[in-house]
Design a protein around this motif. Structure first.
Motif, PDB file in Angstrom:
ATOM      1  N   THR A 131      33.487  38.414  41.040  1.00  0.00           N
ATOM      2  CA  THR A 131      34.408  38.802  39.963  1.00  0.00           C
ATOM      3  C   THR A 131      35.498  39.717  40.496  1.00  0.00           C
ATOM      4  O   THR A 131      36.667  39.616  40.083  1.00  0.00           O
ATOM      5  CB  THR A 131      33.640  39.483  38.818  1.00  0.00           C
ATOM      6  N   ALA A 173      37.931  37.317  42.144  1.00  0.00           N
ATOM      7  CA  ALA A 173      38.720  36.552  41.177  1.00  0.00           C
ATOM      8  C   ALA A 173      39.789  37.427  40.546  1.00  0.00           C
ATOM      9  O   ALA A 173      40.936  36.998  40.337  1.00  0.00           O
ATOM     10  CB  ALA A 173      37.798  35.987  40.091  1.00  0.00           C
ATOM     11  N   ASP A 180      38.699  28.399  43.164  1.00  0.00           N
ATOM     12  CA  ASP A 180      37.384  27.821  43.462  1.00  0.00           C
ATOM     13  C   ASP A 180      37.010  27.998  44.933  1.00  0.00           C
ATOM     14  O   ASP A 180      35.864  28.316  45.275  1.00  0.00           O
ATOM     15  CB  ASP A 180      37.359  26.337  43.096  1.00  0.00           C
ATOM     16  N   LEU A 183      36.051  31.668  45.468  1.00  0.00           N
ATOM     17  CA  LEU A 183      34.759  32.046  44.897  1.00  0.00           C
ATOM     18  C   LEU A 183      33.597  31.504  45.723  1.00  0.00           C
ATOM     19  O   LEU A 183      32.598  32.195  45.933  1.00  0.00           O
ATOM     20  CB  LEU A 183      34.660  31.550  43.451  1.00  0.00           C
ATOM     21  N   TYR A 241      35.098  34.077  34.514  1.00  0.00           N
ATOM     22  CA  TYR A 241      35.290  34.582  35.870  1.00  0.00           C
ATOM     23  C   TYR A 241      35.796  36.023  35.888  1.00  0.00           C
ATOM     24  O   TYR A 241      35.586  36.744  36.862  1.00  0.00           O
ATOM     25  CB  TYR A 241      36.292  33.693  36.623  1.00  0.00           C
ATOM     26  N   TYR A 242      36.487  36.447  34.811  1.00  0.00           N
ATOM     27  CA  TYR A 242      37.132  37.757  34.798  1.00  0.00           C
ATOM     28  C   TYR A 242      36.386  38.769  33.931  1.00  0.00           C
ATOM     29  O   TYR A 242      36.982  39.678  33.364  1.00  0.00           O
ATOM     30  CB  TYR A 242      38.578  37.609  34.327  1.00  0.00           C
ATOM     31  N   TYR A 300      28.330  35.653  38.115  1.00  0.00           N
ATOM     32  CA  TYR A 300      27.431  35.351  39.223  1.00  0.00           C
ATOM     33  C   TYR A 300      26.058  35.985  39.003  1.00  0.00           C
ATOM     34  O   TYR A 300      25.031  35.437  39.416  1.00  0.00           O
ATOM     35  CB  TYR A 300      28.050  35.827  40.539  1.00  0.00           C
ATOM     36  N   TRP A 333      31.777  27.563  33.266  1.00  0.00           N
ATOM     37  CA  TRP A 333      32.521  28.786  33.591  1.00  0.00           C
ATOM     38  C   TRP A 333      33.983  28.600  33.220  1.00  0.00           C
ATOM     39  O   TRP A 333      34.522  27.484  33.283  1.00  0.00           O
ATOM     40  CB  TRP A 333      32.391  29.110  35.081  1.00  0.00           C
TER      41      TRP A 333
END
Length: 534
Positions: A278, A281, A297, A300, A470-471, A478, A501
């Protein structure tokens, strides 16, 4: 303002010109003004009708805004304890036994469900800015093109003490009333008490509306995912209510994995490792990476490998990590997060969520959001160690609260003379939890993974759908993936878990393209698990 430990993370969880829907109404009666608790022991309701257009399809519905009264257990089973507020949207003309019903709630703990109601799945949606502060009123309330009413009837539930839900102390003697209220708070404000309250509400709702034979779903966000694990186990194994599905948004099941205040739990380094994707990202979004990759992607995938490999090994070494290796790891952390290697070395390679939020854009005296790191705001203390507020929460909260207060009174005809509480006033939240198979409540960081696992093992047809942004630094995606990968279930049940996601934050639906994707994914999940269609 950003809050820290309640067991480090809990108090900070959520806790999240258009064509309006037809709002032709039919009203039963108006809710009386806030009154002595004696008035709370009777269920209240106001019924109205409307329609919503969901991705081009019109759906007529009946809306019921009301309360159900919960009671104690054992020798106190006739004693009213909580008046729980809900808003139910029921599709007109649908056969109850064939129509799914989804119970929806936010987290907190002790949060009202205004966020999912007005931002995600209700028939009306408040419009907010995508990643900046939404200007003050008047706010725009529009037809929700992504309401979940096309797939399921919806029941939005406010937690005890939040929204219009109230704990009940009805003794006529003031002193005894005060003691009664303390007893209520002790019994309900905790992991297990809260779970039993929601389970009791659900079974009462099923009886009141004749929905025992309907396909049933839970949808919880943030601490609401913690609650869902507990409630799923209670319903399955105490109330004989098998669920068709459990939908989790912005999940936290094990609080040892929270990146809020991990420094108070030294020796447990998982939060730092699981938050790293995170961080990466977020740095990618704000253009803070020294050598950004071609796409998110790719980044990550690389960071996840590093986080559970070289970075995890370095943290595990502790004081045995030599200076040269520490510097090398810090240099890689700089490449993945944009925070200088010297800062990582000074932090002993361990940067909490609050530190990251304060430092990522520190050169601009700017604080990065927590619930949604796409948001930014002026730093309150540029010389501080951690962020002191959440720019995302400050950016959109007023819009949600104002829109709902206006909507519930004008459209749903409920709440006149009452205060709608964004959060319950909780003196103490009991984080101890008696997991399935335990003889007593465990005095440890809350972990409800055994509850979800027990529900899945005793009902091997139960499906679980995990969603995350993701944010999101409140409940990192994760960490949620890690929890599911470590759920104590047999391999044969792993196929019952699915994932999605989104390029958004904790309140995934605050980003409209993600809201559409969330709606489509959840609607598809409900359709695939609705046994009336198979």
């Amino acid at each position: 303002m950003r809050k820290l430990p309640l067991a480090a993370a809990v108090a900070a969880l959520l806790l999240s010109t258009a064509v309006a829907a037809d709002t032709s109404k039919k009203h039963d009666k108006e809710q009386p003004a806030d009154a002595p608790d004696a008035a709370l022991v009777k269920p209240q309701s106001s019924t109205s009708e409307g329609s919503v257009s969901v991705e081009g399809h019109s759906i007529g519905y009946k809306a019921v805004a009301g309360t159900l009264v919960l009671h104690g257990s054992g020798d106190k089973e006739h004693e009213p304890t909580v008046s729980m507020f809900y808003v139910a949207y029921l599709k007109k003309g649908a056969k109850a036994s064939e129509r799914p019903v989804t119970f929806i709630y936010n987290g907190g703990p002790g949060s009202a469900t205004v966020w999912l109601h007005m931002g995600a799945f209700g028939p009306k949606r408040v419009v907010t800015a995508d990643d900046t502060h939404t200007p003050a009123a008047p706010y725009q309330l529009v037809n929700n093109d992504y309401s979940l009413l096309d797939a399921s009837d919806l029941v939005f539930i406010d937690a005890p003490g939040a929204g219009f839900s109230r704990l009940i102390a009805d003794d006529k003697d003031p002193g005894k009333r005060a003691e009664q209220m303390k007893d209520r708070e002790k019994a309900i404000y905790g992991v297990d008490g809260d779970g039993h309250a929601f389970a009791q509400f659900i079974t009462e709702f099923l009886s009141k509306y004749g929905r025992w034979n309907s396909p049933k779903y839970l949808f919880g966000e943030s601490y609401g995912t913690t609650r869902s694990a507990v409630v799923a186990n209670i319903l399955t194994n105490e109330d004989s209510v098998d669920l068709n599905g459990v939908i989790l948004l912005s999940q936290i099941l094990s609080f040892d994995n929270s990146i809020d205040g991990p420094e108070s739990n030294p020796g447990v380094d998982q939060p730092y490792e699981l938050a790293l994707p995170t961080y990466a990202a977020t740095a990618y979004y704000h253009h803070k990476l020294p050598a950004p990759p071609a796409d998110l992607d790719t980044l990550l995938h690389e960071v996840e490998q590093f986080a559970t490999g070289e970075y995890a090994q370095a943290l595990m070494a502790g004081a045995q990590l030599d200076a040269a290796r520490k510097q090398a790891v810090a240099e890689k952390l700089y490449q993945y997060t944009g925070l200088p290697a010297a800062y990582w070395v000074k932090a002993n390679l361990r940067v909490s969520g609050g530190m990251f939020e304060h430092e990522l854009q520190a050169n601009d005296d700017t604080t990065t959001g927590r619930l949604d790191t796409r948001f930014s705001g002026p730093s309150l203390d540029p010389l501080g160690k951690e962020s002191e507020y959440d720019p995302q929460s400050s950016a959109i909260s007023s819009a949600y609260i104002a829109a709902f207060n206006d909507y519930v009174r004008k459209d749903l005809k409920f709440g006149d003379g009452q205060r709608y509480r964004e959060y319950a006033d909780i003196p103490h939240w009991d984080m101890s939890h008696q997991a399935p198979g335990s003889h007593e409540a465990l005095q440890q960081s809350t972990n409800v993974m055994p509850d979800l696992a027990m529900a899945m093992k005793t009902d091997p047809n139960l499906k679980v759908f995990l969603n995350g942004g993701y944010y999101d630094l409140a409940t990192t995606f994760y960490a949620a993936q890690y929890e599911m990968d470590h759920l104590p279930i047999p391999d044969s049940l792993r196929k019952n878990i699915s994932y999605a996601w989104y390029p958004s934050g904790h309140m995934v639906y605050a980003h409209e393209p993600s809201l559409k994707k969330l709606h489509d994914n959840v609607a598809r999940f409900i359709e695939s698990t609705d046994n009336a269609k198979h």
